[in-house]
Motif scaffolding. Sequence first.
Motif, PDB file in Angstrom:
ATOM      1  N   TYR B  35       1.129  -1.610   0.008  1.00 22.01           N
ATOM      2  CA  TYR B  35      -0.212   0.201  -0.149  1.00 22.01           C
ATOM      3  C   TYR B  35       0.466   1.670   0.054  1.00 22.01           C
ATOM      4  O   TYR B  35       0.952   2.359  -0.813  1.00 22.01           O
ATOM      5  CB  TYR B  35      -0.789   0.217   1.430  1.00 22.01           C
ATOM      6  CG  TYR B  35      -1.550   1.197   1.207  1.00 22.01           C
ATOM      7  CD1 TYR B  35      -3.006   2.203   0.602  1.00 22.01           C
ATOM      8  CD2 TYR B  35      -1.788   2.068   2.659  1.00 22.01           C
ATOM      9  CE1 TYR B  35      -3.427   3.107   0.992  1.00 22.01           C
ATOM     10  CE2 TYR B  35      -2.120   3.412   2.146  1.00 22.01           C
ATOM     11  CZ  TYR B  35      -3.617   3.280   1.816  1.00 22.01           C
ATOM     12  OH  TYR B  35      -4.034   5.130   1.874  1.00 22.01           O
ATOM     13  N   LEU B  36       2.342   0.998   1.082  1.00 23.47           N
ATOM     14  CA  LEU B  36       2.438   3.100   0.991  1.00 23.47           C
ATOM     15  C   LEU B  36       3.459   2.718  -0.536  1.00 23.47           C
ATOM     16  O   LEU B  36       3.946   4.211  -0.507  1.00 23.47           O
ATOM     17  CB  LEU B  36       3.668   2.129   2.393  1.00 23.47           C
ATOM     18  CG  LEU B  36       3.161   2.371   3.490  1.00 23.47           C
ATOM     19  CD1 LEU B  36       4.344   1.984   4.673  1.00 23.47           C
ATOM     20  CD2 LEU B  36       2.567   4.103   3.661  1.00 23.47           C
ATOM     21  N   LYS B  38       2.015   1.792  -2.980  1.00 27.17           N
ATOM     22  CA  LYS B  38       1.675   2.548  -3.997  1.00 27.17           C
ATOM     23  C   LYS B  38       1.257   1.258  -5.483  1.00 27.17           C
ATOM     24  O   LYS B  38       0.976   1.601  -6.341  1.00 27.17           O
ATOM     25  CB  LYS B  38       1.593   3.580  -4.818  1.00 27.17           C
ATOM     26  CG  LYS B  38       1.728   5.058  -4.254  1.00 27.17           C
ATOM     27  CD  LYS B  38       1.575   6.073  -5.179  1.00 27.17           C
ATOM     28  CE  LYS B  38       1.842   7.526  -3.779  1.00 27.17           C
ATOM     29  NZ  LYS B  38       2.228   7.447  -3.060  1.00 27.17           N
ATOM     30  N   GLN B  39       1.200   0.087  -5.023  1.00 25.12           N
ATOM     31  CA  GLN B  39       1.560  -0.756  -5.737  1.00 25.12           C
ATOM     32  C   GLN B  39       0.430  -1.975  -5.330  1.00 25.12           C
ATOM     33  O   GLN B  39       0.484  -3.256  -5.178  1.00 25.12           O
ATOM     34  CB  GLN B  39       2.610  -2.667  -5.725  1.00 25.12           C
ATOM     35  CG  GLN B  39       3.621  -0.926  -6.231  1.00 25.12           C
ATOM     36  CD  GLN B  39       5.429  -1.680  -6.474  1.00 25.12           C
ATOM     37  OE1 GLN B  39       5.212  -2.657  -5.273  1.00 25.12           O
ATOM     38  NE2 GLN B  39       5.569  -1.372  -6.817  1.00 25.12           N
TER      39      GLN B  39
END
Lengths: 290, 313
Positions: B35-36, B38-39
């Motif tokens: 998540y961090l 951006k995947q």
Amino acid sequence: MSTFWIILTGALVASTCGIVGCFLVLRKMAMIGDAISHSVLPGIVIAFLISGSRDSLFMLLGAAVIGLITVFLIQLFHQSGVQSDASIGVVFTALFAVGVILVSMYTRNIDLDLDCVLYGEIAYVPWNTIEIGGVDIGPKAVWGIGLALLLCVILITAFYKQFKICSFDPAMAAAVGIPVALFHYLLMGLVSVSTVASFESVGAILVVGMLVVPPATAYLLTERLSRMILISIVLGCASSVIGYYLARMLDASIAGSMICVAGGLFLLALLFSPTHGVIFRKIQQKRLLA
Amino acid sequence: MSDWLNILQDPNVQWILFGCMLLGLSSGVIGSFAYLRKQSLMGDALSHAALPGVCIAFMLSGSKSIALFLVGAAAAGLAATFGIGYITRHTRIKQDSALAIVLTVFFGLGIVLLTQIQHSGNGNQSGLDKFLFGQAASMLLSDVRIMAVISLFLIGVCTLLFKEFKLLSFDPGFARGIGYPVAFMDQLIMFLIVVAVVVGIQAVGVVLMAALLITPAVSARYWTEKLGLMVVLAGAFGALSGLVGTFISANGNNLPTGPLTVLVATSLFVVSVVAAPRRGVLSKLLLRAYVRNKLRGEQEKSVLQAERKETTV
């Protein structure tokens, strides 16, 4: 004759998705198609439960409503601070789970299984025809997708300039007074209509693939939006024709082969595109160094 | 109540509960990093991309062994991560399009192979689609053992490399600057996601595996600003969803486990959106009301003071 109808359906899906897909690729929202095609499942099931029939019109309506709700929810969470890809993921998986549970709760004994809803089979298109006044006017799918294509063409040509500015520079679009949110939802509406119209007859995977692969290929080949749309339509139609014969040859899934051909064309563009291809760029670099 | 306890005493249910809990735990932990970075949708793409790998494993071996399927799925997943990475690095196509391209082309290839297998008349193929759409209820003790080992491995790697992953998630440029092997660690995180996805697919299915990677992590992000706490919370949310989902599913009514697990995770997400401190909707509303009242009080005070001044003058 059935060959003609299947290829025509494939080409219509490819054109509809190619037009809309270009804007999705440019706006970095390529996964939206995947999300919508999964999240419409509860809409279809609810429409089926209310109407009690597998009439396509009700299902289309239910699916289109849920498609718009999906887009709205994604936008809502995105605005409240969740990254856009994560909000897509949360929304569509939740709706899909609701759909699967509804299917297993209510429709166990009824003629509606997951496979036929989600993975429509393009090979059956020619046998599902409409008759008006006793005259056979061709497969239902061709008419449904044809209407969706017509809608896309009319709206995109009418508001071409607005869509273009909104895709490339939303801030400027807002500054010159274009209602950006309205066009966002209009585009998303078109995506859901074309997804929903196509996937019942040809399967979700073909729709999602045609939304992204040919536009991305075209994106590697040109710098102009109008040309990009044209190229992606041509590539989409070409992959549906070649894919059909490939499937005949291999005795395999037609939708799957169409996607594979589109993927192969993408690979060719990736390597050999005169402007953005990997190989030509390498050659150019060498020439500059020498 | 005694019915519930009876169900819990069934050893078969215990295995499944344990397996789903572990699955939720490990995918929550990995999902936080995804998540961090951006995947988030990587899980979705990879779980679809596993299909051709599974088909090829079946075609080559002709047997339905889970271990071979896992190897095939993992190989296809790695090929997919490599493809996505190559497209984003070497062309101007953005990551979302690259994900979607790889997802659909791999899945399309998988469908072609699947129909080939079906048409080739091999009577042994019937379980292939079950493998992809997931059936937690059919998990065996041996499956749960594999899951336990792999989950422990995932969590172990994340604990050991926590500092490195943290830096990589927030500032890859700096990480490269101080000499970390960034490309290698990138691929390592991808590999961990692939492993989590491949293990999870047979329990909850392709689409819903993506949810287990995304939803607990997003929910956890609402409660904290610290990565360590977020990872722990995401793991806890994942484990809780697995536990409750399986429990409801085991409690009769014959509903599938995967979707229930996802719905529990989604309800946790909704609770987080509404009730989380500082970032939640409720606390934002309360803060706004408080500020408004305070401002209004100050305004009234200043008006009163102004009037008082006028009267004294």
